[in-house]
Design a protein around this motif. Structure first.
Motif, PDB file in Angstrom:
ATOM      1  N   LYS A   1      23.303  34.464  16.385  1.00 45.60           N
ATOM      2  CA  LYS A   1      21.833  34.606  16.583  1.00 45.60           C
ATOM      3  C   LYS A   1      21.210  33.411  16.481  1.00 45.60           C
ATOM      4  O   LYS A   1      20.282  33.080  17.396  1.00 45.60           O
ATOM      5  N   PRO A   2      21.448  32.485  15.480  1.00 46.77           N
ATOM      6  CA  PRO A   2      20.785  31.013  15.543  1.00 46.77           C
ATOM      7  C   PRO A   2      21.105  30.310  16.702  1.00 46.77           C
ATOM      8  O   PRO A   2      20.209  29.626  17.356  1.00 46.77           O
ATOM      9  N   VAL A   3      22.397  30.435  17.324  1.00 44.76           N
ATOM     10  CA  VAL A   3      22.644  29.746  18.344  1.00 44.76           C
ATOM     11  C   VAL A   3      21.869  30.160  19.503  1.00 44.76           C
ATOM     12  O   VAL A   3      21.501  29.600  20.333  1.00 44.76           O
ATOM     13  N   GLY A   4      21.887  31.636  19.676  1.00 45.94           N
ATOM     14  CA  GLY A   4      21.131  32.092  20.824  1.00 45.94           C
ATOM     15  C   GLY A   4      19.666  31.663  20.769  1.00 45.94           C
ATOM     16  O   GLY A   4      19.161  31.789  21.892  1.00 45.94           O
ATOM     17  N   ILE A   5      19.043  31.774  19.599  1.00 46.24           N
ATOM     18  CA  ILE A   5      17.513  31.384  19.386  1.00 46.24           C
ATOM     19  C   ILE A   5      17.537  29.838  19.914  1.00 46.24           C
ATOM     20  O   ILE A   5      16.524  29.623  20.570  1.00 46.24           O
ATOM     21  N   ASN A   6      18.436  29.054  19.631  1.00 47.39           N
ATOM     22  CA  ASN A   6      18.147  27.786  20.011  1.00 47.39           C
ATOM     23  C   ASN A   6      18.409  27.623  21.789  1.00 47.39           C
ATOM     24  O   ASN A   6      17.779  26.878  22.135  1.00 47.39           O
ATOM     25  N   GLU A   7      19.567  28.181  22.118  1.00 48.19           N
ATOM     26  CA  GLU A   7      19.807  28.288  23.419  1.00 48.19           C
ATOM     27  C   GLU A   7      18.712  28.846  24.541  1.00 48.19           C
ATOM     28  O   GLU A   7      18.003  28.391  25.211  1.00 48.19           O
ATOM     29  N   HIS A   8      17.990  29.997  24.005  1.00 48.98           N
ATOM     30  CA  HIS A   8      17.231  30.821  24.706  1.00 48.98           C
ATOM     31  C   HIS A   8      15.657  30.249  24.474  1.00 48.98           C
ATOM     32  O   HIS A   8      14.823  30.301  25.453  1.00 48.98           O
ATOM     33  N   ILE A   9      15.261  30.081  23.236  1.00 49.40           N
ATOM     34  CA  ILE A   9      13.893  29.792  22.762  1.00 49.40           C
ATOM     35  C   ILE A   9      13.631  28.360  22.804  1.00 49.40           C
ATOM     36  O   ILE A   9      12.512  27.850  23.241  1.00 49.40           O
ATOM     37  N   GLY A  10      14.572  27.515  21.973  1.00 51.46           N
ATOM     38  CA  GLY A  10      14.367  26.091  22.140  1.00 51.46           C
ATOM     39  C   GLY A  10      13.375  25.843  20.900  1.00 51.46           C
ATOM     40  O   GLY A  10      12.992  24.640  20.675  1.00 51.46           O
ATOM     41  N   ARG A  11      12.904  26.714  20.205  1.00 48.58           N
ATOM     42  CA  ARG A  11      11.930  26.207  18.960  1.00 48.58           C
ATOM     43  C   ARG A  11      12.652  27.229  17.758  1.00 48.58           C
ATOM     44  O   ARG A  11      13.134  28.241  18.019  1.00 48.58           O
ATOM     45  N   ARG A  12      12.367  26.603  16.663  1.00 52.02           N
ATOM     46  CA  ARG A  12      12.800  27.216  15.300  1.00 52.02           C
ATOM     47  C   ARG A  12      11.796  28.133  14.809  1.00 52.02           C
ATOM     48  O   ARG A  12      10.527  27.945  14.966  1.00 52.02           O
ATOM     49  N   PRO A  13      12.211  29.599  14.853  1.00 51.88           N
ATOM     50  CA  PRO A  13      11.074  30.507  14.398  1.00 51.88           C
ATOM     51  C   PRO A  13      10.490  30.171  12.983  1.00 51.88           C
ATOM     52  O   PRO A  13      11.010  29.317  12.270  1.00 51.88           O
ATOM     53  N   ILE A  14       9.281  30.695  12.695  1.00 51.99           N
ATOM     54  CA  ILE A  14       8.658  30.636  11.383  1.00 51.99           C
ATOM     55  C   ILE A  14       8.850  32.039  10.881  1.00 51.99           C
ATOM     56  O   ILE A  14       8.327  32.033   9.669  1.00 51.99           O
ATOM     57  N   ALA A  15       9.136  32.918  11.385  1.00 47.55           N
ATOM     58  CA  ALA A  15       9.156  34.448  10.925  1.00 47.55           C
ATOM     59  C   ALA A  15      10.110  35.295  11.648  1.00 47.55           C
ATOM     60  O   ALA A  15      10.381  35.138  12.818  1.00 47.55           O
ATOM     61  N   ALA A  16      11.050  35.864  10.734  1.00 48.18           N
ATOM     62  CA  ALA A  16      12.334  36.605  11.230  1.00 48.18           C
ATOM     63  C   ALA A  16      12.221  37.987  10.508  1.00 48.18           C
ATOM     64  O   ALA A  16      12.024  37.958   9.240  1.00 48.18           O
ATOM     65  N   PHE A  17      12.607  39.091  11.270  1.00 47.88           N
ATOM     66  CA  PHE A  17      12.584  40.478  10.833  1.00 47.88           C
ATOM     67  C   PHE A  17      13.967  41.062  11.140  1.00 47.88           C
ATOM     68  O   PHE A  17      14.337  40.896  12.450  1.00 47.88           O
ATOM     69  N   GLY A  18      14.643  41.459  10.166  1.00 44.62           N
ATOM     70  CA  GLY A  18      15.863  41.888  10.305  1.00 44.62           C
ATOM     71  C   GLY A  18      15.882  43.287   9.388  1.00 44.62           C
ATOM     72  O   GLY A  18      15.368  43.752   8.638  1.00 44.62           O
ATOM     73  N   ASN A  19      17.355  43.972   9.199  1.00 49.55           N
ATOM     74  CA  ASN A  19      17.656  45.090   8.549  1.00 49.55           C
ATOM     75  C   ASN A  19      19.194  45.130   8.175  1.00 49.55           C
ATOM     76  O   ASN A  19      19.589  46.004   7.180  1.00 49.55           O
ATOM     77  N   SER A  20      19.924  43.967   8.793  1.00 50.69           N
ATOM     78  CA  SER A  20      21.217  44.241   8.212  1.00 50.69           C
ATOM     79  C   SER A  20      21.986  42.664   7.890  1.00 50.69           C
ATOM     80  O   SER A  20      21.346  41.857   8.116  1.00 50.69           O
ATOM     81  N   ASP A  21      23.164  42.926   7.652  1.00 54.76           N
ATOM     82  CA  ASP A  21      24.126  41.683   7.305  1.00 54.76           C
ATOM     83  C   ASP A  21      24.013  40.993   8.626  1.00 54.76           C
ATOM     84  O   ASP A  21      24.617  39.770   8.694  1.00 54.76           O
ATOM     85  N   GLY A  22      23.976  41.734   9.909  1.00 54.32           N
ATOM     86  CA  GLY A  22      24.084  40.875  11.182  1.00 54.32           C
ATOM     87  C   GLY A  22      22.828  40.086  11.456  1.00 54.32           C
ATOM     88  O   GLY A  22      23.015  39.281  12.185  1.00 54.32           O
ATOM     89  N   ASP A  23      21.945  40.247  10.672  1.00 56.27           N
ATOM     90  CA  ASP A  23      20.683  39.362  10.706  1.00 56.27           C
ATOM     91  C   ASP A  23      20.534  38.385   9.547  1.00 56.27           C
ATOM     92  O   ASP A  23      19.672  37.517   9.564  1.00 56.27           O
ATOM     93  N   LEU A  24      21.515  38.123   8.963  1.00 59.98           N
ATOM     94  CA  LEU A  24      21.668  37.328   7.808  1.00 59.98           C
ATOM     95  C   LEU A  24      21.257  35.783   8.188  1.00 59.98           C
ATOM     96  O   LEU A  24      20.485  34.982   7.662  1.00 59.98           O
TER      97      LEU A  24
END
Length: 336
Positions: free
Chosen positions: A246-269
């Motif tokens: 997920k961090p890799v995908g964020i970096n490749e697709h968004i190009g900015r580090r988020p300031i807020a993240a919302f998840g519900n499972s270990d897959g979002d850790l």
């Protein structure tokens, strides 16, 4: 001054006070950006964070281009039990395509799906599930796949709620998405689900345009077919947008580090860690904890889908906000 006159003044004051209270309460209801949230700590934490980063006179003000919020999908924005929606789609696709694949009758895990043998399907595990998804999601153009997804979602119904899957979204999270966007945030979906499985419907359901979706993908290639340019989906994995992906995908697709993240499972850790740990500006992490078996489902550390174990422990360490669905949400699903 007569006793009667005093009584009239007193009564008038009481009426005026009650009227003021009712007007104030009505105004508060109308301006409440999160009406489906109980007035508990999670709601207060969200509002406090949004206000301090979006008010220009705040010492913690963050410019709009940097206000990036990322959301997991399954279990964070819509129901993920008794299984993720995309595997449910894959199972139906196996049945729909079985006539063109007679070999599936004797090949696991396809044989288990066709015979309704859930025990054998479970024994196939994650590997078997991936095989089902790959076989039923490939060997077609991207346009054809999105059409199949849209048609399935229009007719498929959840086994428990008997409603379309796109109706099983969380009303409090819809309000949160809208509140963030109204406060200058750009909202992204970052999911382990397939990027092209989500793109056909996320804008209508969540208000998130398809270009703001990060997800798992299979390889595609450009081809000219009968003079028509097409993208063809291959039977090869391209990227898995889960856990450390997920961090890799964020970096490749968004190009900015988020300031807020919302998840519900270990897959979002890892997504929550990447968003909240380090950095010089305020950060916010939130975990949706499924605790309401009556209105939805209750599960965490031992769940097969949406397991919340390591991330729940990490929430206390990193001071992430944990939403108790039963206690913190007035309403879970939208009205029918």
């Amino acid at each position: 001054m007569s006793v009667a006159h005093n009584f009239i003044r007193l009564a008038g004051g009481i009426v005026l006070g009650l009227t003021t209270l009712l007007v104030n309460a009505s105004a508060q209801t109308q301006t409440d950006p999160l009406p489906s949230w109980n007035d508990n700590a999670p709601k207060a934490a969200i509002v406090a964070f949004v206000e301090k980063v979006s008010k220009e006179n705040s010492p913690d003000f963050i410019p709009e281009p940097e206000r990036i919020a990322v959301f997991d999908n399954d279990g964070t924005l819509w129901v993920e039990h008794p299984m993720y929606v995309q595997p449910a789609f894959a199972l139906d696709r196996v049945k729909a395509e079985a006539a063109a694949h007679p070999e599936w009758k004797d090949t696991q895990p396809f044989k288990a799906v066709l015979e309704g043998d859930m025990k054998a399907l479970a024994a196939a595990g994650e590997k078997g599930l991936v095989e089902l998804i790959m076989e039923t999601h490939s060997d077609m153009t991207s346009d054809a796949f999105q059409k199949v997804v849209s048609e399935w979602l229009a007719t498929a119904r959840d086994p428990r709620f008997k409603r379309p899957y796109t109706a099983l979204v969380y009303q409090p999270m819809l309000e949160l998405l809208a509140y963030l966007r109204a406060s200058g945030f750009k909202t992204f979906i970052v999911s382990g689900g397939g990027i092209e499985f989500m793109r056909p419907w996320v804008e209508q359901v969540y208000g998130v345009p398809p270009e703001q979706v990060v997800g798992s993908s299979i390889k595609t290639q450009f081809e000219m077919r009968d003079g028509v340019p097409t993208l063809f989906r291959l039977l090869q994995t391209n990227f898995i947008d889960d856990k450390s992906g997920k961090p890799v995908g964020i970096n490749e697709h968004i190009g900015r580090r988020p300031i807020a993240a919302f998840g519900n499972s270990d897959g979002d850790l890892e997504m929550l860690q990447w968003t909240t740990i380090g950095g010089t500006t305020p950060r916010f992490g939130l975990i949706v904890h499924h605790t309401d078996a009556d209105r939805e489902y209750a599960y965490d550390r031992d769940a097969e889908f949406g397991r919340l174990d390591k991330a729940l422990d990490a929430a206390a360490i990193n001071q992430w906000t944990v939403v108790d669905m039963k206690a913190d949400w007035k309403q879970i699903l939208p009205e029918k």
